[in-house]
Design a protein around this motif. Sequence first.
Motif, PDB file in Angstrom:
ATOM      1  N   ARG A  21       0.817  -1.213   0.000  1.00 50.45           N
ATOM      2  CA  ARG A  21       0.000   0.000   0.000  1.00 50.45           C
ATOM      3  C   ARG A  21       0.853   1.267   0.000  1.00 50.45           C
ATOM      4  NH1 ARG A  21      -5.088  -0.653  -1.340  1.00 50.45           N
ATOM      5  NH2 ARG A  21      -5.673   1.173  -0.094  1.00 50.45           N
ATOM      6  N   LEU A  22       2.136   1.114   0.231  1.00 50.26           N
ATOM      7  CA  LEU A  22       3.047   2.250   0.252  1.00 50.26           C
ATOM      8  C   LEU A  22       3.749   2.369  -1.092  1.00 50.26           C
ATOM      9  CD1 LEU A  22       4.725   1.533   3.723  1.00 50.26           C
ATOM     10  CD2 LEU A  22       2.767   3.022   3.277  1.00 50.26           C
ATOM     11  N   ASN A  23       4.220   3.579  -1.409  1.00 53.24           N
ATOM     12  CA  ASN A  23       5.038   3.685  -2.612  1.00 53.24           C
ATOM     13  C   ASN A  23       6.488   3.358  -2.263  1.00 53.24           C
ATOM     14  OD1 ASN A  23       6.468   6.144  -1.797  1.00 53.24           O
ATOM     15  ND2 ASN A  23       4.557   7.228  -2.234  1.00 53.24           N
ATOM     16  N   ALA A  24       7.292   3.163  -3.284  1.00 48.91           N
ATOM     17  CA  ALA A  24       8.665   2.697  -3.077  1.00 48.91           C
ATOM     18  C   ALA A  24       9.489   3.684  -2.263  1.00 48.91           C
ATOM     19  CB  ALA A  24       9.326   2.447  -4.430  1.00 48.91           C
ATOM     20  N   VAL A  25       9.262   4.970  -2.462  1.00 49.22           N
ATOM     21  CA  VAL A  25      10.025   5.981  -1.725  1.00 49.22           C
ATOM     22  C   VAL A  25       9.777   5.844  -0.228  1.00 49.22           C
ATOM     23  CG1 VAL A  25      10.410   8.449  -1.408  1.00 49.22           C
ATOM     24  CG2 VAL A  25       9.955   7.547  -3.699  1.00 49.22           C
ATOM     25  N   ASN A  76       6.837   2.269  -7.811  1.00 52.56           N
ATOM     26  CA  ASN A  76       6.237   3.602  -7.877  1.00 52.56           C
ATOM     27  C   ASN A  76       7.169   4.590  -7.176  1.00 52.56           C
ATOM     28  OD1 ASN A  76       4.749   5.934  -7.770  1.00 52.56           O
ATOM     29  ND2 ASN A  76       2.927   5.006  -6.874  1.00 52.56           N
ATOM     30  N   MET A  77       7.860   5.398  -7.965  1.00 57.11           N
ATOM     31  CA  MET A  77       8.841   6.336  -7.421  1.00 57.11           C
ATOM     32  C   MET A  77       8.284   7.755  -7.344  1.00 57.11           C
ATOM     33  SD  MET A  77      11.517   4.677  -6.542  1.00 57.11           S
ATOM     34  CE  MET A  77      12.673   6.026  -6.363  1.00 57.11           C
ATOM     35  N   THR A  78       6.995   7.873  -7.045  1.00 51.73           N
ATOM     36  CA  THR A  78       6.392   9.188  -6.822  1.00 51.73           C
ATOM     37  C   THR A  78       5.888   9.254  -5.394  1.00 51.73           C
ATOM     38  OG1 THR A  78       4.150   8.524  -7.484  1.00 51.73           O
ATOM     39  CG2 THR A  78       5.641   9.284  -9.220  1.00 51.73           C
ATOM     40  N   THR A  79       5.865  10.445  -4.868  1.00 50.68           N
ATOM     41  CA  THR A  79       5.301  10.657  -3.543  1.00 50.68           C
ATOM     42  C   THR A  79       4.699  12.046  -3.503  1.00 50.68           C
ATOM     43  OG1 THR A  79       5.758  10.739  -1.160  1.00 50.68           O
ATOM     44  CG2 THR A  79       7.528  11.466  -2.632  1.00 50.68           C
ATOM     45  N   ILE A  80       3.453  12.147  -3.047  1.00 48.30           N
ATOM     46  CA  ILE A  80       2.772  13.442  -3.005  1.00 48.30           C
ATOM     47  C   ILE A  80       3.273  14.218  -1.793  1.00 48.30           C
ATOM     48  CG2 ILE A  80       0.555  14.623  -2.852  1.00 48.30           C
ATOM     49  CD1 ILE A  80      -0.740  12.234  -4.155  1.00 48.30           C
ATOM     50  N   THR A  81       4.005  15.294  -2.047  1.00 44.93           N
ATOM     51  CA  THR A  81       4.565  16.088  -0.955  1.00 44.93           C
ATOM     52  C   THR A  81       3.711  17.297  -0.616  1.00 44.93           C
ATOM     53  OG1 THR A  81       5.908  17.320  -2.551  1.00 44.93           O
ATOM     54  CG2 THR A  81       6.914  15.398  -1.511  1.00 44.93           C
ATOM     55  N   ASN A  82       2.820  17.681  -1.533  1.00 47.18           N
ATOM     56  CA  ASN A  82       1.983  18.850  -1.266  1.00 47.18           C
ATOM     57  C   ASN A  82       0.705  18.758  -2.083  1.00 47.18           C
ATOM     58  OD1 ASN A  82       1.246  21.350  -0.202  1.00 47.18           O
ATOM     59  ND2 ASN A  82       2.091  22.451  -1.956  1.00 47.18           N
ATOM     60  N   LYS A 120       7.820  -2.642 -14.027  1.00 44.19           N
ATOM     61  CA  LYS A 120       6.934  -1.491 -14.216  1.00 44.19           C
ATOM     62  C   LYS A 120       7.458  -0.342 -13.357  1.00 44.19           C
ATOM     63  CE  LYS A 120       2.492  -2.567 -14.222  1.00 44.19           C
ATOM     64  NZ  LYS A 120       1.193  -3.138 -13.748  1.00 44.19           N
ATOM     65  N   LEU A 121       7.511   0.855 -13.941  1.00 45.41           N
ATOM     66  CA  LEU A 121       8.111   1.991 -13.247  1.00 45.41           C
ATOM     67  C   LEU A 121       7.230   3.230 -13.403  1.00 45.41           C
ATOM     68  CD1 LEU A 121      10.577   3.219 -11.741  1.00 45.41           C
ATOM     69  CD2 LEU A 121      11.576   3.679 -14.001  1.00 45.41           C
ATOM     70  N   THR A 122       7.001   3.924 -12.272  1.00 46.22           N
ATOM     71  CA  THR A 122       6.247   5.179 -12.269  1.00 46.22           C
ATOM     72  C   THR A 122       7.152   6.289 -11.754  1.00 46.22           C
ATOM     73  OG1 THR A 122       4.168   4.009 -11.839  1.00 46.22           O
ATOM     74  CG2 THR A 122       4.206   6.368 -11.400  1.00 46.22           C
ATOM     75  N   VAL A 123       7.289   7.365 -12.534  1.00 47.49           N
ATOM     76  CA  VAL A 123       8.178   8.470 -12.165  1.00 47.49           C
ATOM     77  C   VAL A 123       7.494   9.799 -12.438  1.00 47.49           C
ATOM     78  CG1 VAL A 123      10.323   7.191 -12.553  1.00 47.49           C
ATOM     79  CG2 VAL A 123       9.253   8.414 -14.457  1.00 47.49           C
ATOM     80  N   GLU A 124       8.013  10.866 -11.787  1.00 43.07           N
ATOM     81  CA  GLU A 124       7.508  12.213 -12.049  1.00 43.07           C
ATOM     82  C   GLU A 124       8.632  13.050 -12.653  1.00 43.07           C
ATOM     83  OE1 GLU A 124       8.529  15.011 -10.052  1.00 43.07           O
ATOM     84  OE2 GLU A 124       9.981  13.705  -9.074  1.00 43.07           O
TER      85      GLU A 124
END
Length: 530
Positions: free
Chosen positions: A21-25, A52-58, A91-95
């Motif tokens: 349930r957590l992202n990789a970061v 998933n290498m994204t994380t919502i910081t704001n 599979k890779l997710t990036v911003e």
Amino acid sequence: MKNYLNILDIPDEILFLIFQRLNAVEVFTSLEDVNQRFHRLAFDPLLIRDLNMTTITNINSFYDQNFSIDSNVLSRICKNILPQIHSQVHKLTVEQDSMKEILHAGTYPQLYSLSLINFEEEIIYQYLTDDLVLRDLLTKQITHLNIDMKMPEGSDSETISKIFQLILSLCKNLISLNFCDMYPTRSCFNHLHYLFQESYMPSSLNKLKINLPVLTYCLYLLDGPLVSLSTLIINVSSIFHPEMLEPIDPTKKLPNLKYFSFTSFGYTFEYDNLIVPLLCRMINLEELQLYLSVGRFYPSLIDGNQLYDQFLIYMTQLRKFTFNIKTWVTFDTITNEIPTSEDIQRTFIGRIDEPVAAYVYMKSYPRPRDCVCHVYTLPYDFEYFTDLNNSFQGGMFEKVRRLKMWDTNPFEYKLFKIISQDFPFLEFLYIANDCSQEENQHSSTTITFPNLTLLDLKYAHVDYAKLFLFKQNMSLPRLINLTIKYKSLVTITDNFTKSATLFNFDKLKSLDVCEQFVGSKTFHDYFPLL
């Protein structure tokens, strides 16, 4: 003595589900160095496979979210972690701010799926043009690509078209493309018509998900460039009959298309002229999903018999048909009796395998003899429900995340109570009703919308602001985005003199008051997170 559960006592299987349930970061920064057991679980191949290498910081609002990773954290991950695991990533997710460092931290030999999140159009265009690592991956490996772009007002449709062109020309092995339709709050309607040439289309592409401004572009797509598609998921802003730049063969069959999902929220008067002929071309379709609002100036409501006679009779391979269809008809000149809801529902017997709900109601506005027929398959299979009014029949709508309400008669407390129960996972609510409520005394029972994150009261009477924004009436624990007329805000707060603790403003991160204003001295006391 109380027994407290220690996280170290949780079985590996449960911890693994939590980590999923957590992202990789979050996993890499929080759990990597806890102990050997956590390290082993954090680097489990099944977790690393989909990274998933994204994380919502704001989160300023649902339309303005920042996914960037702290630079120090990113540097450590790219230096110490990704070189160890890159060969296991499928599979890779990036911003946009971290993509370059992440892609350059390894070779990713098994990578086949790439998701680019929260990109500005100029930046993604530059990457597609200049970044050799990204271009090499797209050319040689990527078969599944998802694109999400931030679309500010005044976006350059020419740049978006160039991006679309670059993707299709680079991705020689592309099988599935989601182009700017990943999130419901950021639907970009792409003006791509002048790019629809066969030379741009990879022959391997068989699934496309895209938003288009008009149906014409969809017709161009299917007339040649994407004739080999087996799956097409399309959201069209408008359906009308413009002048064609080139002739399109309305009878050309589409034998390869197996799955077709078509959504258009606005009313169209071209259903019979454009939609029906298009559907008749899909002779081998196995699954069909339609979300349509149809306007007619002649007395004919869309029912089961019409759907069957117009196109279902030609779809001999069809296994599943789900739909939400509204017909709005003017009955000014009609002397025949208007069909009842039961009459409409009976027409689906023997025509549609799925259960169907149907209700017919008269509208007092804009014309007193207008009639609406709403039919949809059960269970309801869409994430959105539009134009809900006081004729709502109830039911369970667990998939719905976005609801729009509109009526010329007031919405009362009881209806919202029903909605809170029938739409348990509702996230976005838009209310358009300028009628004051007749029942101003609300029940002592608080209504709860546990998942509501966006509330739009721009076109709502102040009574609905009182109902939703006073905590004694509504519990909105996740509300972070509010649109409301400034006048309504002044009224319910008594010009910002009532206690701020009375209102559902605690977690708001975005407030749109629809006009320029000069706030009182106490204005910001009500919105601590703005």
